[in-house]
Design a protein around this motif. Structure first.
Motif, PDB file in Angstrom:
ATOM      1  N   TYR A   1    -102.403  84.205  90.282  1.00  0.00           N
ATOM      2  CA  TYR A   1    -102.292  84.942  91.545  1.00  0.00           C
ATOM      3  C   TYR A   1    -100.881  84.818  92.115  1.00  0.00           C
ATOM      4  O   TYR A   1    -100.281  85.813  92.559  1.00  0.00           O
ATOM      5  CB  TYR A   1    -103.325  84.415  92.534  1.00  0.00           C
ATOM      6  CG  TYR A   1    -103.301  85.088  93.888  1.00  0.00           C
ATOM      7  CD1 TYR A   1    -103.168  86.467  94.008  1.00  0.00           C
ATOM      8  CD2 TYR A   1    -103.418  84.335  95.058  1.00  0.00           C
ATOM      9  CE1 TYR A   1    -103.156  87.082  95.256  1.00  0.00           C
ATOM     10  CE2 TYR A   1    -103.410  84.936  96.303  1.00  0.00           C
ATOM     11  CZ  TYR A   1    -103.276  86.312  96.395  1.00  0.00           C
ATOM     12  OH  TYR A   1    -103.256  86.916  97.629  1.00  0.00           O
TER      13      TYR A   1
ATOM     14  N   GLU B   1     -98.566  86.902  90.116  1.00  0.00           N
ATOM     15  CA  GLU B   1     -98.727  88.307  90.497  1.00  0.00           C
ATOM     16  C   GLU B   1     -97.986  88.611  91.793  1.00  0.00           C
ATOM     17  O   GLU B   1     -97.482  89.732  91.982  1.00  0.00           O
ATOM     18  CB  GLU B   1    -100.216  88.627  90.662  1.00  0.00           C
ATOM     19  CG  GLU B   1    -100.509  90.076  91.001  1.00  0.00           C
ATOM     20  CD  GLU B   1    -101.994  90.325  91.198  1.00  0.00           C
ATOM     21  OE1 GLU B   1    -102.634  90.833  90.262  1.00  0.00           O
ATOM     22  OE2 GLU B   1    -102.515  89.996  92.288  1.00  0.00           O
TER      23      GLU B   1
ATOM     24  N   SER C   1    -111.788  89.089  89.305  1.00  0.00           N
ATOM     25  CA  SER C   1    -110.340  89.326  89.342  1.00  0.00           C
ATOM     26  C   SER C   1    -109.977  90.603  88.600  1.00  0.00           C
ATOM     27  O   SER C   1    -109.113  91.370  89.045  1.00  0.00           O
ATOM     28  CB  SER C   1    -109.595  88.131  88.731  1.00  0.00           C
ATOM     29  OG  SER C   1    -109.839  86.958  89.459  1.00  0.00           O
TER      30      SER C   1
ATOM     31  N   PHE D   1    -107.432  89.549  92.673  1.00  0.00           N
ATOM     32  CA  PHE D   1    -107.585  88.148  93.059  1.00  0.00           C
ATOM     33  C   PHE D   1    -108.061  87.995  94.501  1.00  0.00           C
ATOM     34  O   PHE D   1    -108.878  87.124  94.805  1.00  0.00           O
ATOM     35  CB  PHE D   1    -106.263  87.403  92.857  1.00  0.00           C
ATOM     36  CG  PHE D   1    -105.878  87.236  91.417  1.00  0.00           C
ATOM     37  CD1 PHE D   1    -106.627  86.434  90.571  1.00  0.00           C
ATOM     38  CD2 PHE D   1    -104.770  87.887  90.895  1.00  0.00           C
ATOM     39  CE1 PHE D   1    -106.285  86.275  89.235  1.00  0.00           C
ATOM     40  CE2 PHE D   1    -104.412  87.735  89.563  1.00  0.00           C
ATOM     41  CZ  PHE D   1    -105.174  86.929  88.730  1.00  0.00           C
ATOM     42  N   GLN D   2    -107.572  88.849  95.398  1.00  0.00           N
ATOM     43  CA  GLN D   2    -107.986  88.730  96.797  1.00  0.00           C
ATOM     44  C   GLN D   2    -109.472  89.034  96.963  1.00  0.00           C
ATOM     45  O   GLN D   2    -110.167  88.362  97.735  1.00  0.00           O
ATOM     46  CB  GLN D   2    -107.147  89.661  97.669  1.00  0.00           C
ATOM     47  CG  GLN D   2    -105.703  89.198  97.822  1.00  0.00           C
ATOM     48  CD  GLN D   2    -104.889  90.122  98.712  1.00  0.00           C
ATOM     49  OE1 GLN D   2    -105.247  91.274  98.924  1.00  0.00           O
ATOM     50  NE2 GLN D   2    -103.784  89.613  99.228  1.00  0.00           N
TER      51      GLN D   2
END
Length: 389
Positions: free
Chosen positions: A227, A230, A350, A355-356
């Motif tokens: 994450y 990213e 994901s 991811f959020q």
């Protein structure tokens, strides 16, 4: 007063957690960047470790409690994991990597419960020293190793994580020979104590709390490095984040016993579930990276308090003859079964919603952990379990 006989125990803890710090924070980047696996494939590889541990940890735990040869069993799992860890430098296909990681996990995942068992056995002979006062050295080792590894990999190659892991594990093996670990054999009690272990209601509730707490927190945490990458962060920054989290753990580890004695183990675990849930929700928000990094301190509170709290609580409510087995089963349920399920779920979420989205879903699931911890607190208020304030 310092007990010099504790020194090898402290050194083994320091070295083993340093070896974890060298290896695990960047292992998912090795799978993703070096081997080219998708998030789902990364999740599949990582998830094999907890499912193997679901069987290996109770196996090695019962082997220790049956033979009472604590040091010898710890030596076996530590040596085998050292050798298998070094062999990761050879690039393999997805299927071979999956099988290799499964074999590695059979030994590697059992090191901590075996180490905890022999430490608690030693602490029963040493007055005035708590588990947290030894375990905090693991946080120091992990913090320094993860920080250094980020810079080393940036300057060299991702395969350096396996070399440094092997060196730290090898030194730990050498130090291990200076430890005690031959407990007195108590015949005729192991079977009865195992049956009684599963009748302890507090133990059942504790397993449920930790299943939800560790599953959501650590299952999602396996993707924190990806994450951050990213979000544009370098491997060195990712290494610093893991250093930061481990460093913040230290004061909580050291003061854990005093906090437990002040408010009680169930209240500490309830606090940990609340903090973990809040952290997961914050991770799901579109906040600046520096705030995201600062919020990882919440993970440090969870680890720094929950680890020693759980170990001390188990020590208080189970018979000494099945202590290693009880710790191993706890690890199998929380760090193995829960991790297996939640790592897989995190990988799927994901890939599907980012991811959020994964962090937000996990924050909702983590609310169940708060309810379970509240139930444990309510139950111990009635039963007044040993170890509760």
């Amino acid at each position: 007063m310092k007990d010099p006989s504790l020194k090898p125990y402290k050194n083994v803890v320091l070295l083993h957690y340093a070896s974890i710090g060298f290896l695990m924070p960047l292992f998912n980047l090795y799978l993703s960047n070096q081997l080219g696996f998708t998030n789902t494939q990364v999740g599949l590889v990582l998830s094999v470790s907890p499912i193997v541990a679901l069987f290996s940890q109770p196996f090695w735990g019962m082997a220790t409690d049956y033979t009472r040869k604590m040091k010898e069993v710890l030596l076996v799992v530590l040596s085998a994991s050292c050798l298998l860890g070094l062999l990761f430098v050879f690039k393999k296909s997805f299927s071979m990597t999956f099988l290799h990681y499964a074999a590695f996990s059979f030994f590697f995942t059992s090191i901590i419960p075996q180490m905890d068992g022999i430490i608690l056995w030693k602490l029963n002979q040493s007055d005035g020293v708590s588990y947290g006062q030894i375990r905090y050295l693991g946080s120091i080792g992990f913090a320094l190793a993860s920080l250094a590894m980020g810079f080393i990999v940036d300057l060299t190659h991702i395969n350096a994580i396996f070399l440094f892991y092997g060196i730290a594990a090898l030194v730990a093996i050498l130090v291990l020979h200076r430890m005690d670990g031959q407990a007195e054999v108590v015949k005729g009690q192991l079977g009865n104590d195992l049956r009684n272990l599963f009748r302890v209601k507090e133990y059942h509730l504790l397993l449920l709390v930790q299943f939800l707490l560790i599953g959501t927190s650590f299952g999602s945490g396996n993707y924190l490095g990806l994450y951050l990458q990213e979000r544009g962060q370098t491997i060195a920054i990712i290494g610093f984040v893991f250093f930061f989290m481990a460093f913040i753990e230290i004061p909580f580890m050291v003061k854990a016993r005093a906090i437990i004695q002040s408010v009680g183990a169930p209240r500490v675990l309830l606090l940990c579930t609340v903090v973990s849930t809040a952290k997961l929700y914050v991770f799901s928000l579109d906040i600046p990276v520096f705030l995201l990094i600062l919020s990882t301190a919440a993970q440090s509170v969870v680890v720094g308090l929950s680890f020693p709290t759980v170990v001390e609580y188990i020590r208080a409510i189970v018979a000494p003859t099945v202590l290693t087995t009880a710790i191993s089963i706890y690890n199998a349920v929380s760090y193995s079964l829960a991790n297996w399920l939640f790592i897989l779920l995190a990988g799927k979420l994901s890939d599907r919603s980012g991811f959020q989205g994964m962090f937000k879903t996990f924050s909702y699931i983590s609310l169940l952990g708060i309810l379970a911890a509240a139930a444990l607190l309510a139950f111990t208020r009635v039963r007044r379990a040993p170890g509760d304030a």
